[in-house]
Write a protein that holds these residues in place. Structure first.
Motif, PDB file in Angstrom:
ATOM      1  N   ALA A  32      -7.521  -2.769  -2.507  1.00 31.03           N
ATOM      2  CA  ALA A  32      -7.615  -3.478  -3.673  1.00 31.03           C
ATOM      3  C   ALA A  32      -6.800  -4.833  -3.882  1.00 31.03           C
ATOM      4  O   ALA A  32      -7.145  -5.764  -4.418  1.00 31.03           O
ATOM      5  N   SER A  33      -5.716  -4.600  -3.128  1.00 31.98           N
ATOM      6  CA  SER A  33      -4.720  -5.554  -3.431  1.00 31.98           C
ATOM      7  C   SER A  33      -5.120  -6.861  -2.527  1.00 31.98           C
ATOM      8  O   SER A  33      -4.332  -7.927  -2.720  1.00 31.98           O
ATOM      9  N   GLY A  34      -6.122  -6.564  -1.674  1.00 29.99           N
ATOM     10  CA  GLY A  34      -6.285  -7.655  -0.757  1.00 29.99           C
ATOM     11  C   GLY A  34      -5.425  -7.523   0.707  1.00 29.99           C
ATOM     12  O   GLY A  34      -5.878  -8.251   1.503  1.00 29.99           O
ATOM     13  N   TRP A  35      -4.745  -6.581   0.666  1.00 28.94           N
ATOM     14  CA  TRP A  35      -3.948  -6.546   1.978  1.00 28.94           C
ATOM     15  C   TRP A  35      -5.144  -5.744   3.070  1.00 28.94           C
ATOM     16  O   TRP A  35      -5.989  -4.807   2.630  1.00 28.94           O
ATOM     17  N   LYS A  36      -4.779  -6.353   4.326  1.00 25.70           N
ATOM     18  CA  LYS A  36      -5.740  -5.625   5.360  1.00 25.70           C
ATOM     19  C   LYS A  36      -4.891  -4.357   5.903  1.00 25.70           C
ATOM     20  O   LYS A  36      -3.688  -4.420   6.214  1.00 25.70           O
ATOM     21  N   SER A  37      -5.784  -3.263   6.154  1.00 20.87           N
ATOM     22  CA  SER A  37      -4.927  -2.102   6.595  1.00 20.87           C
ATOM     23  C   SER A  37      -5.707  -1.326   7.551  1.00 20.87           C
ATOM     24  O   SER A  37      -7.069  -1.400   7.580  1.00 20.87           O
ATOM     25  N   PRO A  38      -5.070  -0.846   8.509  1.00 27.56           N
ATOM     26  CA  PRO A  38      -5.739   0.043   9.703  1.00 27.56           C
ATOM     27  C   PRO A  38      -5.780   1.379   9.330  1.00 27.56           C
ATOM     28  O   PRO A  38      -6.475   2.092  10.225  1.00 27.56           O
ATOM     29  N   ILE A  39      -5.548   1.728   8.199  1.00 27.16           N
ATOM     30  CA  ILE A  39      -5.500   3.156   8.063  1.00 27.16           C
ATOM     31  C   ILE A  39      -6.338   3.246   6.490  1.00 27.16           C
ATOM     32  O   ILE A  39      -5.995   2.400   5.544  1.00 27.16           O
ATOM     33  N   TYR A  40      -7.087   4.327   6.409  1.00 28.64           N
ATOM     34  CA  TYR A  40      -7.685   4.542   5.019  1.00 28.64           C
ATOM     35  C   TYR A  40      -7.347   6.060   4.820  1.00 28.64           C
ATOM     36  O   TYR A  40      -7.480   7.068   5.882  1.00 28.64           O
ATOM     37  N   CYS A  41      -7.101   6.526   3.598  1.00 27.01           N
ATOM     38  CA  CYS A  41      -6.370   7.716   3.320  1.00 27.01           C
ATOM     39  C   CYS A  41      -7.357   8.306   1.989  1.00 27.01           C
ATOM     40  O   CYS A  41      -7.199   7.640   0.969  1.00 27.01           O
ATOM     41  N   ASP A  42      -7.934   9.412   1.914  1.00 26.23           N
ATOM     42  CA  ASP A  42      -8.707  10.180   0.915  1.00 26.23           C
ATOM     43  C   ASP A  42      -8.310  11.617   0.962  1.00 26.23           C
ATOM     44  O   ASP A  42      -9.040  12.422   1.549  1.00 26.23           O
TER      45      ASP A  42
END
Length: 217
Positions: A32-42
């Motif tokens: 949501a911050s606009g950062w690109k991330s290689p990880i998604y955690c739920d």
């Protein structure tokens, strides 16, 4: 006995196996911050897997006892920290409360739900620590209500410097079952990612705001 390194890897294994955590270094997620991330955690997904849910509940309870000793109440952070907190409170036989993201706009206007007593020693439960800002809002609310916050525990942390700095500034300890480094190490060792991707993944944690602007070599 609480063996920190074994637990870090076991939790990493569970989170990868049930796809509570996904790693996509070549096709990153956008926060949501606009950062690109290689990880998604739920980590809510852990609740659908009884064996994983039980292991996490037991290890969070042990972590609290090892790191913080005797406490009077467990507090969950809305929303994802609520079910984890309930499970831990049940494991420890302690009262449970939770902290809303904002006060109710009707009725009592409560920010904290449940019975609290000024001076109670509380441990806060989160599912995930990223920058720590939302977690620390809950800590502040509990302190403002007269509770003594021993610290915060969570299932997983991205290990970002921003989180360390934010918790240090708030004078609040935090501990987690697993972390980004342990996850990447386990993922590379067991074929969830290519070992050649490890350096690229580790660079994200060093500077997440600018990560993803270069390609994997």
């Amino acid at each position: 006995m609480y063996n920190k390194s074994d637990i870090e890897l076991k939790v990493a294994e569970f989170l990868l196996q049930i796809k509570a955590i996904k790693l996509q270094p070549t096709n990153p997620f956008t926060w949501a911050s606009g950062w690109k991330s290689p990880i998604y955690c739920d980590n809510r997904i852990t609740l659908s897997h009884p064996a994983v849910r039980t292991y996490i509940r037991q290890k969070l309870a042990q972590l609290i006892q090892e790191e913080y000793g005797a406490v009077d109440v467990i507090a969950g952070v809305a929303t994802a920290g609520i079910p984890q907190g309930v499970l831990v409170a049940q494991e420890l036989g302690l009262p449970f409360i939770y902290v809303r993201s904002k006060a109710k706009e009707h009725g009592t206007g409560s920010l904290i739900e449940g019975e609290i007593v000024e001076g109670q020693r509380v441990v806060v439960i989160e599912d995930l620590v990223s920058t720590g800002k939302s977690s620390l809002q809950a800590v502040e609310a509990l302190r403002n209500a007269g509770l003594s916050v021993a610290g915060l525990v969570a299932i997983f942390t991205y290990g970002l410097k921003q989180a360390d700095d934010n918790f240090a500034a708030a004078k609040c300890r935090f501990s987690t079952l697993s972390n980004y480094k342990a996850l990447v190490d386990y993922a590379a060792e067991h074929g969830f990612i290519a070992k050649s991707e490890m350096e690229f993944l580790n660079k994200w944690r060093e500077n997440p705001a600018e990560w993803g602007q270069s390609e994997i070599a």
